[in-house]
Design a protein around this motif. Sequence first.
Motif, PDB file in Angstrom:
ATOM      1  N   PRO A  51       0.806  -1.218   0.000  1.00  0.00           N
ATOM      2  CA  PRO A  51       0.000   0.000   0.000  1.00  0.00           C
ATOM      3  C   PRO A  51       0.839   1.269   0.000  1.00  0.00           C
ATOM      4  O   PRO A  51       0.342   2.342  -0.353  1.00  0.00           O
ATOM      5  N   ASP A  52       2.129   1.155   0.380  1.00  0.00           N
ATOM      6  CA  ASP A  52       2.999   2.327   0.418  1.00  0.00           C
ATOM      7  C   ASP A  52       3.917   2.392  -0.807  1.00  0.00           C
ATOM      8  O   ASP A  52       4.927   3.112  -0.806  1.00  0.00           O
ATOM      9  N   ALA A  53       3.577   1.656  -1.872  1.00  0.00           N
ATOM     10  CA  ALA A  53       4.419   1.621  -3.068  1.00  0.00           C
ATOM     11  C   ALA A  53       4.590   3.021  -3.650  1.00  0.00           C
ATOM     12  O   ALA A  53       3.645   3.816  -3.711  1.00  0.00           O
ATOM     13  N   ALA A  54       5.815   3.312  -4.098  1.00  0.00           N
ATOM     14  CA  ALA A  54       6.107   4.627  -4.679  1.00  0.00           C
ATOM     15  C   ALA A  54       7.133   4.475  -5.790  1.00  0.00           C
ATOM     16  O   ALA A  54       8.101   3.715  -5.666  1.00  0.00           O
ATOM     17  N   TRP A  66      -7.243  -2.205 -10.337  1.00  0.00           N
ATOM     18  CA  TRP A  66      -6.899  -0.864 -10.800  1.00  0.00           C
ATOM     19  C   TRP A  66      -6.884   0.074  -9.605  1.00  0.00           C
ATOM     20  O   TRP A  66      -7.326  -0.260  -8.515  1.00  0.00           O
ATOM     21  N   TRP A  67      -6.329   1.259  -9.832  1.00  0.00           N
ATOM     22  CA  TRP A  67      -6.288   2.277  -8.783  1.00  0.00           C
ATOM     23  C   TRP A  67      -7.392   3.296  -8.988  1.00  0.00           C
ATOM     24  O   TRP A  67      -7.676   3.711 -10.112  1.00  0.00           O
ATOM     25  N   THR A  68      -8.003   3.697  -7.906  1.00  0.00           N
ATOM     26  CA  THR A  68      -9.037   4.730  -7.974  1.00  0.00           C
ATOM     27  C   THR A  68      -8.464   6.117  -7.703  1.00  0.00           C
ATOM     28  O   THR A  68      -9.127   7.122  -7.974  1.00  0.00           O
ATOM     29  N   GLU A  69      -7.235   6.144  -7.189  1.00  0.00           N
ATOM     30  CA  GLU A  69      -6.619   7.438  -6.879  1.00  0.00           C
ATOM     31  C   GLU A  69      -5.104   7.278  -6.794  1.00  0.00           C
ATOM     32  O   GLU A  69      -4.598   6.238  -6.375  1.00  0.00           O
ATOM     33  N   PRO A 117      -7.701  11.341  -9.457  1.00  0.00           N
ATOM     34  CA  PRO A 117      -8.700  10.268  -9.441  1.00  0.00           C
ATOM     35  C   PRO A 117      -8.656   9.485 -10.746  1.00  0.00           C
ATOM     36  O   PRO A 117      -8.460  10.054 -11.827  1.00  0.00           O
ATOM     37  N   MET A 118      -8.832   8.159 -10.657  1.00  0.00           N
ATOM     38  CA  MET A 118      -8.804   7.308 -11.836  1.00  0.00           C
ATOM     39  C   MET A 118      -9.955   6.304 -11.770  1.00  0.00           C
ATOM     40  O   MET A 118     -10.646   6.202 -10.753  1.00  0.00           O
ATOM     41  N   GLU A 119     -10.125   5.569 -12.848  1.00  0.00           N
ATOM     42  CA  GLU A 119     -11.180   4.560 -12.911  1.00  0.00           C
ATOM     43  C   GLU A 119     -10.680   3.365 -13.709  1.00  0.00           C
ATOM     44  O   GLU A 119      -9.607   3.412 -14.325  1.00  0.00           O
ATOM     45  N   LYS A 139      -4.440   4.076  -4.337  1.00  0.00           N
ATOM     46  CA  LYS A 139      -5.603   3.459  -3.691  1.00  0.00           C
ATOM     47  C   LYS A 139      -6.230   2.433  -4.620  1.00  0.00           C
ATOM     48  O   LYS A 139      -6.719   2.762  -5.700  1.00  0.00           O
ATOM     49  N   LYS A 140      -6.215   1.193  -4.188  1.00  0.00           N
ATOM     50  CA  LYS A 140      -6.730   0.093  -5.004  1.00  0.00           C
ATOM     51  C   LYS A 140      -8.250   0.010  -4.952  1.00  0.00           C
ATOM     52  O   LYS A 140      -8.863   0.281  -3.919  1.00  0.00           O
ATOM     53  N   ALA A 141      -8.827  -0.360  -6.067  1.00  0.00           N
ATOM     54  CA  ALA A 141     -10.274  -0.581  -6.118  1.00  0.00           C
ATOM     55  C   ALA A 141     -10.647  -1.773  -5.245  1.00  0.00           C
ATOM     56  O   ALA A 141      -9.843  -2.676  -5.015  1.00  0.00           O
ATOM     57  N   GLU A 142     -11.883  -1.775  -4.774  1.00  0.00           N
ATOM     58  CA  GLU A 142     -12.367  -2.891  -3.957  1.00  0.00           C
ATOM     59  C   GLU A 142     -12.948  -3.964  -4.873  1.00  0.00           C
ATOM     60  O   GLU A 142     -14.158  -4.080  -5.038  1.00  0.00           O
ATOM     61  N   ASP A 143     -12.049  -4.738  -5.454  1.00  0.00           N
ATOM     62  CA  ASP A 143     -12.465  -5.822  -6.336  1.00  0.00           C
ATOM     63  C   ASP A 143     -11.706  -7.083  -5.932  1.00  0.00           C
ATOM     64  O   ASP A 143     -10.920  -7.082  -4.982  1.00  0.00           O
TER      65      ASP A 143
END
Length: 270
Positions: free
Chosen positions: A176-179, A206-209, A223-225, A249-253
């Motif tokens: 979650p802290d990937a950079a 995918w990432w939402t943000e 923000p992304m989709e 921020k990862k999508a909840e999938d």
Amino acid sequence: MGEREGDEKMEFCLKVYDKEGKIVCVRHGEDELSMVCAREYQEGDSFGLEISEKNVWVWLQWDDGLGKSLVYLTGNTNYVIPFGEKRISISPRAFHGDKHLLYVRKAEEYERTAYRNLACNVNDWHDSSNCYPHASANVETRNEAVFAARNAIDGVVVNDGHGEWPYGSWGINRRPDAALRLDFGRVIETDCIVLYTRADFPHDSWWTEATFTFSDGSTLIFPMEKSTAPHKLTFEKKQIEWVELSGLKKAEDASPFPALTQIEVYGSDR
């Protein structure tokens, strides 16, 4: 290319070394240099480029199968030829066979000042020095070449698969802290960033943000989709030396595997 009054010649020296550090191929030139190396590369072989000036823009090609990029050199640079697992993230044509073409040319002013993608560098590798842009990250999935940070600036944007070339990506190993940090080696001016997120659905998430942090101290939240298309972020012009991508921020999938195929940073040299 004709010589113009007042131009200073830039001296180049291209070298190929074996694993013992012995020079097996060398050539000198001014402003533009091609070198054919008639040798089947062996593990441990490497390249070196010596230049007469520092802080210069050149077109650099270590291999015709790899291609060339407009890079900024702060000094002499090198490249270790990949073998084994490290090789599967680049084109299978690269470094193959017993005849290879290396190339370097001093960039023209109109080339370096043009509005372009400043993030692309096919010559980038983990231990790259003095050659920019350069990508690095705090995590790369299992330290595998197909998930290395350099894949995100190699110019390959196909994102409907994962693994061997042409599907290399930056993998974050579920951190979650990937950079990912992109260094330019000098101050550049930018007003647009484009992300190609990996879209090998349903394997991928995918990432939402995402958050961009810039060397000038500013940040932007993006923000992304879910999409196979590129994500484009435009903003007021910034003068920066580096940019970091984080806050992913990862999508909840169901999939735990979001990844980045490519980052493009559009702008020009000041």
